[in-house]
Design a protein around this motif. Structure first.
Motif, mmCIF file in Angstrom:
data_model
loop_
_atom_site.group_PDB
_atom_site.id
_atom_site.type_symbol
_atom_site.label_atom_id
_atom_site.label_comp_id
_atom_site.label_asym_id
_atom_site.label_seq_id
_atom_site.Cartn_x
_atom_site.Cartn_y
_atom_site.Cartn_z
ATOM 1 N N GLY A 88 0.820 -1.204 0.000
ATOM 2 C CA GLY A 88 0.000 0.000 0.000
ATOM 3 C C GLY A 88 0.851 1.249 0.000
ATOM 4 N N ALA A 89 0.189 2.372 0.117
ATOM 5 C CA ALA A 89 0.889 3.651 0.035
ATOM 6 C C ALA A 89 1.882 3.838 1.158
ATOM 7 C CB ALA A 89 -0.144 4.785 0.048
ATOM 8 N N ASP A 90 1.606 3.193 2.295
ATOM 9 C CA ASP A 90 2.513 3.360 3.433
ATOM 10 C C ASP A 90 3.649 2.348 3.412
ATOM 11 O OD1 ASP A 90 0.508 1.632 5.982
ATOM 12 O OD2 ASP A 90 1.131 1.052 3.955
ATOM 13 N N GLY A 91 3.720 1.532 2.351
ATOM 14 C CA GLY A 91 4.812 0.572 2.234
ATOM 15 C C GLY A 91 4.559 -0.739 2.925
ATOM 16 N N GLY A 92 3.405 -0.853 3.643
ATOM 17 C CA GLY A 92 3.112 -2.100 4.334
ATOM 18 C C GLY A 92 2.378 -3.063 3.435
ATOM 19 N N THR A 93 2.280 -4.300 3.856
ATOM 20 C CA THR A 93 1.519 -5.295 3.109
ATOM 21 C C THR A 93 0.346 -5.748 3.940
ATOM 22 O OG1 THR A 93 2.878 -7.079 3.983
ATOM 23 C CG2 THR A 93 3.550 -6.130 1.886
ATOM 24 N N ALA A 94 -0.600 -6.358 3.277
ATOM 25 C CA ALA A 94 -1.767 -6.863 3.987
ATOM 26 C C ALA A 94 -1.333 -7.807 5.087
ATOM 27 C CB ALA A 94 -2.689 -7.576 3.017
ATOM 28 N N GLY A 95 -1.984 -7.689 6.251
ATOM 29 C CA GLY A 95 -1.652 -8.569 7.360
ATOM 30 C C GLY A 95 -0.662 -7.958 8.332
ATOM 31 N N ASP A 96 -0.116 -6.768 8.016
ATOM 32 C CA ASP A 96 0.865 -6.161 8.916
ATOM 33 C C ASP A 96 0.309 -5.922 10.308
ATOM 34 O OD1 ASP A 96 3.012 -4.033 6.853
ATOM 35 O OD2 ASP A 96 2.974 -6.175 7.196
ATOM 36 N N SER A 97 -0.984 -5.630 10.403
ATOM 37 C CA SER A 97 -1.577 -5.356 11.702
ATOM 38 C C SER A 97 -1.545 -6.586 12.603
ATOM 39 C CB SER A 97 -3.015 -4.875 11.543
ATOM 40 O OG SER A 97 -3.807 -5.875 10.935
ATOM 41 N N GLN A 98 -1.338 -7.758 12.024
ATOM 42 C CA GLN A 98 -1.319 -8.985 12.796
ATOM 43 C C GLN A 98 0.100 -9.468 13.086
ATOM 44 O OE1 GLN A 98 -3.908 -10.821 9.813
ATOM 45 N NE2 GLN A 98 -5.356 -11.295 11.440
ATOM 46 N N LEU A 99 1.090 -8.719 12.647
ATOM 47 C CA LEU A 99 2.472 -9.056 12.972
ATOM 48 C C LEU A 99 2.803 -8.539 14.361
ATOM 49 C CD1 LEU A 99 4.492 -8.350 9.688
ATOM 50 C CD2 LEU A 99 4.172 -10.545 10.816
ATOM 51 N N ALA A 119 1.343 -13.370 13.707
ATOM 52 C CA ALA A 119 2.570 -13.932 13.137
ATOM 53 C C ALA A 119 3.758 -13.084 13.541
ATOM 54 C CB ALA A 119 2.459 -14.002 11.614
ATOM 55 N N LEU A 120 4.937 -13.611 13.265
ATOM 56 C CA LEU A 120 6.144 -12.853 13.552
ATOM 57 C C LEU A 120 7.238 -13.173 12.529
ATOM 58 C CD1 LEU A 120 8.233 -15.098 14.925
ATOM 59 C CD2 LEU A 120 6.853 -14.647 16.954
ATOM 60 N N ILE A 121 8.068 -12.202 12.312
ATOM 61 C CA ILE A 121 9.321 -12.363 11.557
ATOM 62 C C ILE A 121 10.428 -11.907 12.481
ATOM 63 C CG2 ILE A 121 10.647 -11.697 9.514
ATOM 64 C CD1 ILE A 121 8.006 -10.947 8.150
ATOM 65 N N LEU A 159 8.890 -10.036 21.934
ATOM 66 C CA LEU A 159 7.871 -8.991 21.893
ATOM 67 C C LEU A 159 8.246 -7.846 22.820
ATOM 68 C CD1 LEU A 159 6.354 -11.356 20.563
ATOM 69 C CD2 LEU A 159 4.300 -10.616 21.814
ATOM 70 N N ASP A 160 7.831 -6.637 22.472
ATOM 71 C CA ASP A 160 8.012 -5.552 23.428
ATOM 72 C C ASP A 160 6.852 -5.588 24.421
ATOM 73 O OD1 ASP A 160 5.791 -3.702 22.539
ATOM 74 O OD2 ASP A 160 6.998 -3.647 20.709
ATOM 75 N N ALA A 161 7.066 -4.988 25.588
ATOM 76 C CA ALA A 161 6.093 -5.094 26.676
ATOM 77 C C ALA A 161 4.742 -4.497 26.292
ATOM 78 C CB ALA A 161 6.645 -4.410 27.925
ATOM 79 N N ARG A 162 4.752 -3.426 25.515
ATOM 80 C CA ARG A 162 3.498 -2.781 25.130
ATOM 81 C C ARG A 162 2.674 -3.688 24.217
ATOM 82 N NH1 ARG A 162 2.917 3.230 22.307
ATOM 83 N NH2 ARG A 162 0.642 3.207 22.132
ATOM 84 N N THR A 163 3.341 -4.342 23.275
ATOM 85 C CA THR A 163 2.640 -5.257 22.377
ATOM 86 C C THR A 163 2.023 -6.404 23.154
ATOM 87 O OG1 THR A 163 4.082 -4.733 20.506
ATOM 88 C CG2 THR A 163 2.906 -6.832 20.423
ATOM 89 N N GLU A 164 2.785 -6.988 24.067
ATOM 90 C CA GLU A 164 2.259 -8.099 24.858
ATOM 91 C C GLU A 164 1.054 -7.656 25.680
ATOM 92 O OE1 GLU A 164 3.637 -11.461 28.138
ATOM 93 O OE2 GLU A 164 4.761 -9.575 27.960
ATOM 94 N N ASP A 185 8.296 -7.718 13.721
ATOM 95 C CA ASP A 185 8.649 -7.663 12.301
ATOM 96 C C ASP A 185 10.093 -7.205 12.128
ATOM 97 O OD1 ASP A 185 8.831 -7.466 9.581
ATOM 98 O OD2 ASP A 185 7.300 -5.915 9.346
ATOM 99 N N GLU A 186 10.970 -8.160 11.917
ATOM 100 C CA GLU A 186 12.384 -7.871 11.648
ATOM 101 C C GLU A 186 12.731 -8.291 10.221
ATOM 102 O OE1 GLU A 186 13.972 -8.302 16.251
ATOM 103 O OE2 GLU A 186 14.295 -9.951 14.851
ATOM 104 N N SER A 187 11.793 -8.005 9.306
ATOM 105 C CA SER A 187 11.977 -8.417 7.920
ATOM 106 C C SER A 187 13.165 -7.724 7.266
ATOM 107 C CB SER A 187 10.702 -8.165 7.110
ATOM 108 O OG SER A 187 10.267 -6.831 7.236
ATOM 109 N N GLU A 188 13.432 -6.473 7.626
ATOM 110 C CA GLU A 188 14.568 -5.772 7.012
ATOM 111 C C GLU A 188 15.888 -6.407 7.444
ATOM 112 O OE1 GLU A 188 14.377 -3.545 4.523
ATOM 113 O OE2 GLU A 188 12.292 -4.215 4.669
ATOM 114 N N LEU A 189 15.987 -6.781 8.709
ATOM 115 C CA LEU A 189 17.193 -7.474 9.166
ATOM 116 C C LEU A 189 17.345 -8.791 8.439
ATOM 117 C CD1 LEU A 189 19.624 -7.998 10.966
ATOM 118 C CD2 LEU A 189 18.044 -8.717 12.797
#
Length: 387
Positions: free
Chosen positions: A172-183, A381-383, A358-363, A186-190
């Protein structure tokens, strides 16, 4: 064996827990499903009925005197024989159930059922669906996008497995893909920074529609020289219902080569890559061991050490990579994977209790919204990656 970390091993003896439900509910249902999937004879029916009763009411018994791999399984779990299935490590009891299921249907024994995969009908059914056709057709649009966007989409396709249509949707316009809200991580760049043009190891999870996107990702990385060669690790025999074997790889490749458009082109490239050695399939015995990867043998350790990166696919491989233990979810991914001999990554939908990184806020947000269901529902999911 490796020195045990501080986190306690997950057992199945808490009634109503996820591990308990697997042993008490999922395994009996699977026995019935396998029983009905083939015209097994009286001998197999008696053995399956005995396993059904044993795994819910009995204790863990050793394999028969002439059973294939008896000595190895005794070495792995002699201390658990005579104990309830629910009172030993969940990873071990779950793995041993599948070994006993193969024993019941005569998979290893001389006779007409030798080598017949009891889960094959379920695997093949996934490849012959309208959804599979639609997912492969989506590749025709994807190949016209920039290479970097293709790679990210294929990475997400591999992550989500049989929900691979999410991964093939365009950014999408923000560079994310569908399903990002459920990640949840996300360490896909690494991970993508570890594709260095050398050897890529992919430790496969499921067959069918989950294996196809793994192969498509491998094809992309080989085609664009992000990897010089790839090694696909599969199971040496049927395991955990849908885990991929060499036969399943061949089925997936045939499905791809029979497709039209970009999917068919990818399938033919992969077929050629296997014939010339750029893609090899490995079926190491340890792939079916009821043990964490911290206890891997030296030859496997050397193989992973020589790779640019090893990608562990799916939930079971994550449990084995991390150790099937009750880690605090905020434990850094680098902590339980420190033993691993080279760069390693995990692509995993959450289907069991163990999770780290996971970070504490996400958990806290997940717990507030879903209590503990987010850990096992398969909707998150996670990467994760580590150099």
């Amino acid at each position: 064996m490796s020195e045990a970390p501080a986190a306690p091993v997950i057992l199945s003896n808490v009634r109503g827990s996820f591990p308990w439900s697997v042993l008490a509910e999922r395994h009996p249902a699977l026995i019935r499903k396998v029983r009905d999937a083939f015209p097994y004879g009286p001998e197999q029916h008696r053995a399956l009925d005995a396993l059904l009763k044993d795994c819910t009411e009995g204790v863990i018994e050793p394999l028969g005197a002439r059973a294939d791999g008896r000595e190895q399984w005794e070495a792995w779990g002699r201390e658990y024989f005579g104990r309830s299935w629910f009172d030993v490590p969940f990873l071990w009891s779950e793995s041993y159930f599948y070994r006993q299921l193969l024993e019941a249907v005569g998979y290893f024994a001389p006779g007409p059922w030798r080598g017949i995969d009891p889960f094959r009908p379920f695997k093949l059914a996934e490849l012959d669906t309208t959804e599979a056709d639609e997912e492969l057709a989506a590749l025709d649009e994807l190949v016209h996008q920039p290479v970097e966007e293709q790679e990210l989409a294929l990475l997400h396709g591999s992550l989500w497995g049989n929900r691979a249509d999410l991964g093939f949707r365009l950014a999408g316009a923000d560079g994310g893909t569908a399903g990002d809200s459920q990640l949840v991580a996300d360490e896909s760049e690494l991970l993508r920074s570890l594709f260095a043009g050398g050897t890529l190891c992919v430790v496969a999870d499921n067959a069918g529609r989950e294996l196809v996107p793994d192969l498509l990702l491998i094809d992309h990385l080989l085609l664009h020289r992000r990897a010089g060669r790839a090694v696909l690790h599969v199971k040496p025999y049927p395991y955990y219902v849908s885990d991929a074997t060499t036969a399943d790889v061949v089925d997936a490749l045939r499905r791809l080569t029979a497709a039209k458009g970009a999917a068919g082109e990818s399938g033919h490239r992969l077929w050629s890559a296997m014939t010339d050695g750029r893609l090899t399939v490995r079926a190491h015995p340890f792939s079916c061991a009821p043990l964490p990867y911290a206890d891997m043998p030296d030859d496997l350790r050397e193989e992973f050490a020589a790779s640019d990166v090893t990608i562990m696919k799916g939930d079971l491989n994550y449990r084995r990579l991390i150790g099937d233990r009750r880690w605090p979810a905020t434990t850094p991914f680098t902590t339980p994977t420190a033993y691993f001999p080279g760069p390693v990554a995990a692509l995993r939908t959450l289907k069991s209790d163990v999770t780290v990184g996971l970070d504490a806020r996400t958990e806290a947000t997940l717990d507030a919204a879903e209590e503990q269901r987010w850990r096992t529902s398969g909707t998150h999911a996670l990467i994760q990656a580590r150099r």
